[in-house]
Design an enzyme around this catalytic site. Sequence first.
Site, PDB file in Angstrom:
ATOM      1  CG  ASP A   1      38.818  37.827  36.025  1.00  0.00           C
ATOM      2  OD1 ASP A   1      39.884  37.765  36.650  1.00  0.00           O
ATOM      3  OD2 ASP A   1      38.060  38.821  36.093  1.00  0.00           O
TER       4      ASP A   1
ATOM      5  CB  THR B   1      29.426  42.681  39.132  1.00  0.00           C
ATOM      6  OG1 THR B   1      28.583  42.237  40.196  1.00  0.00           O
ATOM      7  CG2 THR B   1      29.874  41.473  38.341  1.00  0.00           C
ATOM      8  CG  ASP B   2      29.554  48.226  38.296  1.00  0.00           C
ATOM      9  OD1 ASP B   2      30.187  49.198  38.697  1.00  0.00           O
ATOM     10  OD2 ASP B   2      29.832  47.615  37.227  1.00  0.00           O
TER      11      ASP B   2
ATOM     12  CG  HIS C   1      43.405  41.367  37.840  1.00  0.00           C
ATOM     13  ND1 HIS C   1      43.177  41.125  36.502  1.00  0.00           N
ATOM     14  CD2 HIS C   1      42.208  41.149  38.454  1.00  0.00           C
ATOM     15  CE1 HIS C   1      41.909  40.766  36.320  1.00  0.00           C
ATOM     16  NE2 HIS C   1      41.305  40.773  37.477  1.00  0.00           N
TER      17      HIS C   1
ATOM     18  CD  GLU D   1      32.631  34.057  40.459  1.00  0.00           C
ATOM     19  OE1 GLU D   1      33.430  34.989  40.597  1.00  0.00           O
ATOM     20  OE2 GLU D   1      31.469  34.225  40.002  1.00  0.00           O
TER      21      GLU D   1
ATOM     22  N   GLY E   1      28.782  35.177  47.928  1.00  0.00           N
ATOM     23  CA  GLY E   1      29.719  35.755  48.882  1.00  0.00           C
ATOM     24  C   GLY E   1      29.042  36.169  50.176  1.00  0.00           C
TER      25      GLY E   1
ATOM     26  CG  ASP F   1      37.705  41.080  41.099  1.00  0.00           C
ATOM     27  OD1 ASP F   1      37.228  42.129  40.638  1.00  0.00           O
ATOM     28  OD2 ASP F   1      38.268  40.225  40.400  1.00  0.00           O
TER      29      ASP F   1
HETATM   30  N1  AG3 Z   1      35.078  43.661  38.383  1.00  0.00           N
HETATM   31  C1  AG3 Z   1      34.825  45.081  38.408  1.00  0.00           C
HETATM   32  C2  AG3 Z   1      34.109  45.629  37.214  1.00  0.00           C
HETATM   33  C3  AG3 Z   1      33.539  46.951  37.487  1.00  0.00           C
HETATM   34  C4  AG3 Z   1      33.090  47.625  36.252  1.00  0.00           C
HETATM   35  N2  AG3 Z   1      32.442  48.803  36.624  1.00  0.00           N
HETATM   36  C5  AG3 Z   1      32.538  49.975  36.029  1.00  0.00           C
HETATM   37  N3  AG3 Z   1      33.079  50.103  34.857  1.00  0.00           N
HETATM   38  N4  AG3 Z   1      32.080  50.961  36.663  1.00  0.00           N
HETATM   39  C6  AG3 Z   1      36.052  43.239  37.481  1.00  0.00           C
HETATM   40  C7  AG3 Z   1      36.457  41.829  37.573  1.00  0.00           C
HETATM   41  C8  AG3 Z   1      37.878  41.713  37.208  1.00  0.00           C
HETATM   42  N5  AG3 Z   1      38.500  40.594  37.808  1.00  0.00           N
END
Ligand code: AG3
Length: 285
Positions: A88, A160-161, A64, A108, A141, A158
């Site tokens: 989060d 996910t994958d 963060h 979000e 988004g 921010d």
């Molecule tokens: N978002 C990114 C998570 C990525 C995980 N990927 C990986 N391990 N390759 C996280 C949210 C945090 N605020």
Amino acid sequence: MCDNKFVRERLYEDYAQSFTVSDLLFEVKTEHQHLEIFETPFLGRVMLLDGVVQTTEKDEFIYHEMMVHVPMFTHPNPKRVLIIGGGDGGILREVLRHEGVEHVTQVEIDQSVIDMCKEYFPKHSDGAYDNPKATIVIADGKDFMASCTDKFDVIISDSTDPIGPGEVLFTSDFYADEKKCLNEGGIMVAQNGVPFMQGDEVTNTYQRLSKLYNEASFYIMPVPTYAGGFMTLAWATDDESLRQQSVEQIQARYDSAGFATRYYNPEVHVASYALPNYIRVLMTK
Ligand code: AG3
């Protein structure tokens, strides 16, 4: 996946990380994803989405702080900030530490992530959701960006994958919509995976962003629970001079901001632009 007291993350076919858990605190299949929150002896609380570790109490500060303070101390005067994802609340918390910020919009997709993280990870948002400078929008988004007419100085993705709901946030269309909403001299940064494991993400993002911006690049940080070494953060701006600023210039802003950080500092900031060769070679047009 929970066997005995170990939880194993299954993000890659040939490699996995696992950690012991003391308790499954919460689990739900939301409209968008499978959300699990565990208590663990080593990492504190851990949240997984679709079986992939998203955040842990123990190492969230690295991610963060680097996602937020690198663009925010690079930009000379960021007033309006957009966060995509980040349910989060960790990104919002760090953005709001910059007193010059006038307004933050966060988009979000999943209300349950916000609700459950407020309950189980209260220190992530640390009250940020109650800050009058913040507007929270529950939307995809991609749809938000396509119809957005606002302008921002810094946009932080921010996500996910790029599997499941996060996938659209890595497309050329999304990046083009995002660019339209950046003020002149604006910066966009985005979570871009662990290149030792997910090298294609660097190549794809680089190709897509370099068509849109004068400068498309990355900076790096190691997040222990995003296993595999450095994580890359995508970086794009039309102002190539921004990344040429010295440690002293960044230090002056950091000093006047007057808050403490646990990973970030101006020397780490400037050093994070230095990309190892195994990452550089992935940046092909
Ligand atoms: N978002 C990114 C998570 C990525 C995980 N990927 C990986 N391990 N390759 C996280 C949210 C945090 N605020």
